[in-house]
Design a protein around this motif. Sequence first.
Motif, PDB file in Angstrom:
ATOM      1  N   GLU A 143      29.545  20.593  16.821  1.00 30.68           N
ATOM      2  CA  GLU A 143      31.173  21.321  17.653  1.00 30.68           C
ATOM      3  C   GLU A 143      31.484  22.138  16.171  1.00 30.68           C
ATOM      4  O   GLU A 143      32.008  22.449  15.790  1.00 30.68           O
ATOM      5  CB  GLU A 143      31.867  19.625  17.069  1.00 30.68           C
ATOM      6  CG  GLU A 143      31.608  18.408  18.237  1.00 30.68           C
ATOM      7  CD  GLU A 143      31.839  17.677  18.062  1.00 30.68           C
ATOM      8  OE1 GLU A 143      33.172  17.963  17.045  1.00 30.68           O
ATOM      9  OE2 GLU A 143      31.793  16.057  17.993  1.00 30.68           O
ATOM     10  N   THR A 146      36.522  23.243  17.509  1.00 32.51           N
ATOM     11  CA  THR A 146      36.928  22.354  18.761  1.00 32.51           C
ATOM     12  C   THR A 146      37.886  21.448  18.008  1.00 32.51           C
ATOM     13  O   THR A 146      39.134  20.863  18.962  1.00 32.51           O
ATOM     14  CB  THR A 146      35.828  21.456  18.439  1.00 32.51           C
ATOM     15  OG1 THR A 146      35.893  20.651  17.598  1.00 32.51           O
ATOM     16  CG2 THR A 146      34.514  21.835  19.393  1.00 32.51           C
ATOM     17  N   ALA A 149      41.306  23.828  20.292  1.00 31.24           N
ATOM     18  CA  ALA A 149      41.071  23.669  21.256  1.00 31.24           C
ATOM     19  C   ALA A 149      41.618  23.079  22.259  1.00 31.24           C
ATOM     20  O   ALA A 149      41.629  22.046  21.970  1.00 31.24           O
ATOM     21  CB  ALA A 149      39.221  23.505  21.808  1.00 31.24           C
ATOM     22  N   TYR A 151      40.584  24.832  25.318  1.00 33.29           N
ATOM     23  CA  TYR A 151      39.541  25.814  26.564  1.00 33.29           C
ATOM     24  C   TYR A 151      38.319  24.536  25.535  1.00 33.29           C
ATOM     25  O   TYR A 151      37.797  25.028  24.761  1.00 33.29           O
ATOM     26  CB  TYR A 151      39.808  26.367  26.906  1.00 33.29           C
ATOM     27  CG  TYR A 151      40.657  26.438  28.176  1.00 33.29           C
ATOM     28  CD1 TYR A 151      41.005  26.135  29.231  1.00 33.29           C
ATOM     29  CD2 TYR A 151      41.929  26.883  27.085  1.00 33.29           C
ATOM     30  CE1 TYR A 151      41.993  26.291  29.681  1.00 33.29           C
ATOM     31  CE2 TYR A 151      43.528  27.102  27.784  1.00 33.29           C
ATOM     32  CZ  TYR A 151      43.248  26.817  28.591  1.00 33.29           C
ATOM     33  OH  TYR A 151      44.342  27.450  29.832  1.00 33.29           O
ATOM     34  N   ILE A 152      37.197  23.683  26.136  1.00 28.21           N
ATOM     35  CA  ILE A 152      36.155  23.823  25.689  1.00 28.21           C
ATOM     36  C   ILE A 152      34.668  24.015  26.063  1.00 28.21           C
ATOM     37  O   ILE A 152      34.965  24.068  28.047  1.00 28.21           O
ATOM     38  CB  ILE A 152      35.790  21.888  25.131  1.00 28.21           C
ATOM     39  CG1 ILE A 152      36.938  21.510  24.587  1.00 28.21           C
ATOM     40  CG2 ILE A 152      34.265  21.667  24.544  1.00 28.21           C
ATOM     41  CD1 ILE A 152      36.639  21.934  22.746  1.00 28.21           C
ATOM     42  N   SER A 154      31.122  23.803  27.021  1.00 25.32           N
ATOM     43  CA  SER A 154      30.149  23.105  26.962  1.00 25.32           C
ATOM     44  C   SER A 154      28.260  24.326  26.548  1.00 25.32           C
ATOM     45  O   SER A 154      28.370  24.325  28.201  1.00 25.32           O
ATOM     46  CB  SER A 154      29.888  21.315  27.339  1.00 25.32           C
ATOM     47  OG  SER A 154      28.748  21.187  26.951  1.00 25.32           O
ATOM     48  N   GLY A 178      36.651  26.166  22.292  1.00 25.68           N
ATOM     49  CA  GLY A 178      35.599  26.006  21.430  1.00 25.68           C
ATOM     50  C   GLY A 178      34.799  25.542  21.645  1.00 25.68           C
ATOM     51  O   GLY A 178      34.458  25.801  23.247  1.00 25.68           O
ATOM     52  N   ILE A 180      30.788  22.642  22.270  1.00 25.43           N
ATOM     53  CA  ILE A 180      30.319  21.393  22.235  1.00 25.43           C
ATOM     54  C   ILE A 180      29.180  21.812  22.393  1.00 25.43           C
ATOM     55  O   ILE A 180      28.038  21.794  23.792  1.00 25.43           O
ATOM     56  CB  ILE A 180      30.701  20.078  23.344  1.00 25.43           C
ATOM     57  CG1 ILE A 180      31.888  19.804  22.386  1.00 25.43           C
ATOM     58  CG2 ILE A 180      30.002  19.501  22.843  1.00 25.43           C
ATOM     59  CD1 ILE A 180      32.869  18.723  22.683  1.00 25.43           C
ATOM     60  N   LEU A 196      37.330  13.920  23.352  1.00 25.64           N
ATOM     61  CA  LEU A 196      38.689  14.643  24.122  1.00 25.64           C
ATOM     62  C   LEU A 196      39.711  14.559  24.334  1.00 25.64           C
ATOM     63  O   LEU A 196      40.404  13.112  25.068  1.00 25.64           O
ATOM     64  CB  LEU A 196      38.014  15.120  24.548  1.00 25.64           C
ATOM     65  CG  LEU A 196      36.587  16.596  24.492  1.00 25.64           C
ATOM     66  CD1 LEU A 196      36.509  17.525  24.893  1.00 25.64           C
ATOM     67  CD2 LEU A 196      36.705  17.675  23.044  1.00 25.64           C
ATOM     68  N   VAL A 201      43.142  19.458  25.717  1.00 21.43           N
ATOM     69  CA  VAL A 201      42.051  19.616  26.062  1.00 21.43           C
ATOM     70  C   VAL A 201      42.555  20.084  28.125  1.00 21.43           C
ATOM     71  O   VAL A 201      42.970  18.998  28.026  1.00 21.43           O
ATOM     72  CB  VAL A 201      41.252  19.268  26.565  1.00 21.43           C
ATOM     73  CG1 VAL A 201      39.371  19.774  26.437  1.00 21.43           C
ATOM     74  CG2 VAL A 201      40.432  19.314  25.222  1.00 21.43           C
ATOM     75  N   ILE A 204      37.060  22.429  30.595  1.00 21.08           N
ATOM     76  CA  ILE A 204      35.187  21.834  29.645  1.00 21.08           C
ATOM     77  C   ILE A 204      35.000  22.865  31.134  1.00 21.08           C
ATOM     78  O   ILE A 204      34.765  23.065  32.204  1.00 21.08           O
ATOM     79  CB  ILE A 204      34.680  20.412  30.299  1.00 21.08           C
ATOM     80  CG1 ILE A 204      36.275  19.824  29.108  1.00 21.08           C
ATOM     81  CG2 ILE A 204      33.626  20.570  29.484  1.00 21.08           C
ATOM     82  CD1 ILE A 204      35.351  18.186  28.930  1.00 21.08           C
TER      83      ILE A 204
END
Length: 253
Positions: A143, A146, A149, A151-152, A154, A178, A180, A196, A201, A204
């Motif tokens: 992580e 995060t 964050a 906005y994530i 992945s 961030g 993941i 989350l 957030v 994603i």
Amino acid sequence: MVVNVGRAGPGLGQIFPAQMDYLSATKAPSNGGSRCLVLAPSNVQEAVDMVYEAFDIADKYRTICYILADGVIGNMMEGVVYPEMRDLADLPNKDDWRINKRNENGKKRVVNSLYPEAILEQENKRHAEMYEKWKETEVRVEEYMTDDAEYIISAYGTSARIAKFVIKSLRADGIKAGLIRPITLFPFPEKSFEKLDKNKVKKIICLEMSYPGQLIEDVKAFADKAIPVEHFGRSGGIILKPEEALRAVRKML
């Protein structure tokens, strides 16, 4: 242990690097309901370390440990540090199952995969329980930035390295992004997505070298339904370019 350096597909399976084998590795590596513990390196050092670890995992659970790397990592040259040599005496004792040893009654041990129905069902249940145990003991995830964050991103493997460039660029512009990164693709790091905060957030975004997206299916399964999940990827052996990925992510924000 199985090592799969992913290539482009479906079809002839050209040598161009891609991440098209995610679903086959995590959902259906074999017939029936069997699963493998799947590790995904994002650099050559991790690839080296995971090969060592995979033998221990396979030894511990007496099952296949699967390393899913992409073709970029398979062709990349980076400096590595090899793990220290270990004394073989420190390895787990295998006397209860190794086949080059006779049973207490003197009979030879035979590898058998053909069971009567009742025994087969018990074996299936034992494996199912083992897969559930992995979710508590074997999950690995990174992580990155995060905590605050909004906005994530992945991604796994090479795509995760590109994602870090995107995140640093967005952060330089004041956008709180961030990463993941699933390190174990199975068992999937469910809790990292379940925790989350939908009030913080906003989205994603999955970055993959596969199209249609494959990682995105697991992300959608465990992320809060109120958080939109989008995908950007390339396929056919086309490697994600950092600036290209950055432009695509900016359009989705």
